[in-house]
Scaffold this motif. Sequence first.
Motif, PDB file in Angstrom:
ATOM      1  N   VAL A   8       0.867  -1.172   0.000  1.00 26.23           N
ATOM      2  CA  VAL A   8       0.000   0.000   0.000  1.00 26.23           C
ATOM      3  C   VAL A   8       0.912   1.234   0.000  1.00 26.23           C
ATOM      4  N   PRO A   9       1.031   1.910  -1.155  1.00 27.35           N
ATOM      5  CA  PRO A   9       1.892   3.092  -1.233  1.00 27.35           C
ATOM      6  C   PRO A   9       1.424   4.215  -0.306  1.00 27.35           C
ATOM      7  N   PRO A  10       2.341   5.107   0.083  1.00 23.90           N
ATOM      8  CA  PRO A  10       1.994   6.208   0.982  1.00 23.90           C
ATOM      9  C   PRO A  10       0.815   7.063   0.500  1.00 23.90           C
ATOM     10  N   ALA A  11       0.625   7.199  -0.794  1.00 21.75           N
ATOM     11  CA  ALA A  11      -0.476   8.006  -1.336  1.00 21.75           C
ATOM     12  C   ALA A  11      -1.840   7.506  -0.869  1.00 21.75           C
ATOM     13  N   PHE A  12      -1.911   6.240  -0.445  1.00 22.46           N
ATOM     14  CA  PHE A  12      -3.168   5.645  -0.004  1.00 22.46           C
ATOM     15  C   PHE A  12      -3.381   5.775   1.502  1.00 22.46           C
ATOM     16  N   GLY A  13      -2.428   6.368   2.195  1.00 20.66           N
ATOM     17  CA  GLY A  13      -2.476   6.443   3.650  1.00 20.66           C
ATOM     18  C   GLY A  13      -3.783   6.994   4.194  1.00 20.66           C
ATOM     19  N   GLY A  14      -4.325   6.330   5.197  1.00 16.21           N
ATOM     20  CA  GLY A  14      -5.526   6.779   5.857  1.00 16.21           C
ATOM     21  C   GLY A  14      -6.819   6.548   5.106  1.00 16.21           C
ATOM     22  N   LYS A  15      -6.761   5.868   3.989  1.00 16.35           N
ATOM     23  CA  LYS A  15      -7.959   5.635   3.184  1.00 16.35           C
ATOM     24  C   LYS A  15      -8.557   4.242   3.384  1.00 16.35           C
ATOM     25  N   GLY A  16      -7.929   3.413   4.219  1.00 19.32           N
ATOM     26  CA  GLY A  16      -8.466   2.083   4.482  1.00 19.32           C
ATOM     27  C   GLY A  16      -8.256   1.099   3.348  1.00 19.32           C
ATOM     28  N   VAL A  17      -7.309   1.384   2.486  1.00 19.06           N
ATOM     29  CA  VAL A  17      -7.084   0.544   1.311  1.00 19.06           C
ATOM     30  C   VAL A  17      -6.609  -0.850   1.682  1.00 19.06           C
ATOM     31  N   GLY A  18      -5.745  -0.963   2.671  1.00 14.16           N
ATOM     32  CA  GLY A  18      -5.284  -2.283   3.098  1.00 14.16           C
ATOM     33  C   GLY A  18      -6.453  -3.164   3.513  1.00 14.16           C
ATOM     34  N   GLY A  19      -7.357  -2.604   4.284  1.00 11.26           N
ATOM     35  CA  GLY A  19      -8.542  -3.346   4.707  1.00 11.26           C
ATOM     36  C   GLY A  19      -9.429  -3.735   3.534  1.00 11.26           C
ATOM     37  N   LEU A  20      -9.567  -2.834   2.568  1.00 10.69           N
ATOM     38  CA  LEU A  20     -10.358  -3.149   1.366  1.00 10.69           C
ATOM     39  C   LEU A  20      -9.752  -4.321   0.605  1.00 10.69           C
ATOM     40  N   LEU A  21      -8.425  -4.353   0.525  1.00 11.28           N
ATOM     41  CA  LEU A  21      -7.754  -5.452  -0.175  1.00 11.28           C
ATOM     42  C   LEU A  21      -7.987  -6.782   0.545  1.00 11.28           C
ATOM     43  N   VAL A  22      -7.877  -6.767   1.860  1.00  6.16           N
ATOM     44  CA  VAL A  22      -8.115  -7.991   2.638  1.00  6.16           C
ATOM     45  C   VAL A  22      -9.562  -8.443   2.468  1.00  6.16           C
ATOM     46  N   GLN A  23     -10.493  -7.519   2.585  1.00  7.49           N
ATOM     47  CA  GLN A  23     -11.905  -7.873   2.443  1.00  7.49           C
ATOM     48  C   GLN A  23     -12.202  -8.480   1.069  1.00  7.49           C
ATOM     49  N   ALA A  24     -11.603  -7.918   0.025  1.00  5.92           N
ATOM     50  CA  ALA A  24     -11.804  -8.462  -1.328  1.00  5.92           C
ATOM     51  C   ALA A  24     -11.212  -9.864  -1.424  1.00  5.92           C
ATOM     52  N   GLY A  25     -10.039 -10.061  -0.837  1.00  7.11           N
ATOM     53  CA  GLY A  25      -9.409 -11.378  -0.856  1.00  7.11           C
ATOM     54  C   GLY A  25     -10.227 -12.419  -0.117  1.00  7.11           C
ATOM     55  N   LEU A  26     -10.768 -12.038   1.029  1.00  8.53           N
ATOM     56  CA  LEU A  26     -11.589 -12.969   1.804  1.00  8.53           C
ATOM     57  C   LEU A  26     -12.901 -13.285   1.086  1.00  8.53           C
ATOM     58  N   ALA A  27     -13.475 -12.294   0.434  1.00  8.96           N
ATOM     59  CA  ALA A  27     -14.706 -12.531  -0.332  1.00  8.96           C
ATOM     60  C   ALA A  27     -14.445 -13.508  -1.477  1.00  8.96           C
ATOM     61  N   TYR A  28     -13.283 -13.369  -2.125  1.00 10.20           N
ATOM     62  CA  TYR A  28     -12.920 -14.274  -3.211  1.00 10.20           C
ATOM     63  C   TYR A  28     -12.709 -15.694  -2.678  1.00 10.20           C
ATOM     64  N   ALA A  29     -12.077 -15.802  -1.522  1.00 10.95           N
ATOM     65  CA  ALA A  29     -11.885 -17.115  -0.899  1.00 10.95           C
ATOM     66  C   ALA A  29     -13.232 -17.779  -0.633  1.00 10.95           C
ATOM     67  N   ARG A  30     -14.161 -17.003  -0.102  1.00 14.52           N
ATOM     68  CA  ARG A  30     -15.509 -17.538   0.160  1.00 14.52           C
ATOM     69  C   ARG A  30     -16.180 -17.978  -1.144  1.00 14.52           C
ATOM     70  N   GLU A  31     -16.058 -17.136  -2.162  1.00 18.96           N
ATOM     71  CA  GLU A  31     -16.666 -17.437  -3.468  1.00 18.96           C
ATOM     72  C   GLU A  31     -16.161 -18.763  -4.031  1.00 18.96           C
ATOM     73  N   LEU A  32     -14.870 -19.022  -3.838  1.00 21.43           N
ATOM     74  CA  LEU A  32     -14.258 -20.252  -4.359  1.00 21.43           C
ATOM     75  C   LEU A  32     -14.289 -21.405  -3.351  1.00 21.43           C
ATOM     76  N   ASN A  33     -14.867 -21.163  -2.167  1.00 21.06           N
ATOM     77  CA  ASN A  33     -14.905 -22.168  -1.097  1.00 21.06           C
ATOM     78  C   ASN A  33     -13.507 -22.639  -0.715  1.00 21.06           C
ATOM     79  N   LEU A  34     -12.592 -21.675  -0.573  1.00 21.06           N
ATOM     80  CA  LEU A  34     -11.209 -21.985  -0.205  1.00 21.06           C
ATOM     81  C   LEU A  34     -10.909 -21.441   1.182  1.00 21.06           C
ATOM     82  N   LEU A  35     -10.021 -22.119   1.883  1.00 25.47           N
ATOM     83  CA  LEU A  35      -9.512 -21.607   3.150  1.00 25.47           C
ATOM     84  C   LEU A  35      -8.365 -20.645   2.853  1.00 25.47           C
ATOM     85  N   VAL A  36      -8.079 -19.785   3.790  1.00 22.07           N
ATOM     86  CA  VAL A  36      -7.099 -18.720   3.605  1.00 22.07           C
ATOM     87  C   VAL A  36      -5.797 -19.062   4.330  1.00 22.07           C
ATOM     88  N   LYS A  37      -4.679 -18.825   3.636  1.00 20.70           N
ATOM     89  CA  LYS A  37      -3.349 -18.921   4.241  1.00 20.70           C
ATOM     90  C   LYS A  37      -2.751 -17.512   4.230  1.00 20.70           C
TER      91      LYS A  37
END
Length: 104
Positions: free
Chosen positions: A44-73
């Motif tokens: 997450v580059p500094p330009a994204f600071g304070g915008k919650g981008v890291g959390g958005l990326l994690v949430q998207a990854g977890l949603a994709y895991a759920r969609e594919l019925n995969l566990l997360v590592k």
Amino acid sequence: MTDAPLNVINNKTTHRFEVQLGDETAFAEYRLEPDAIVFPHTVVPPAFGGKGVGGLLVQAGLAYARELNLLVKPTCPFFHAYIAKRPELHALVHPSMRDGLVTP
């Protein structure tokens, strides 16, 4: 730059969830396994600071895991910390990676 909504896209070619802001890209890499999805690296580059981008990326990854019925590592420290702080997400984690999820 404007305050346009930040959208996460799944770039399946590069195996990354990405958010663009001007010329900058924040991303979370992933690798698919037969029974799991591995998240090894997040940037997450500094330009994204304070915008919650890291959390958005994690949430998207977890949603994709759920969609594919995969566990997360979550081998990426950011993914691991995000999940560790949220007990409701622990069941999504592959059993081999559950140690250390409990936070004091």
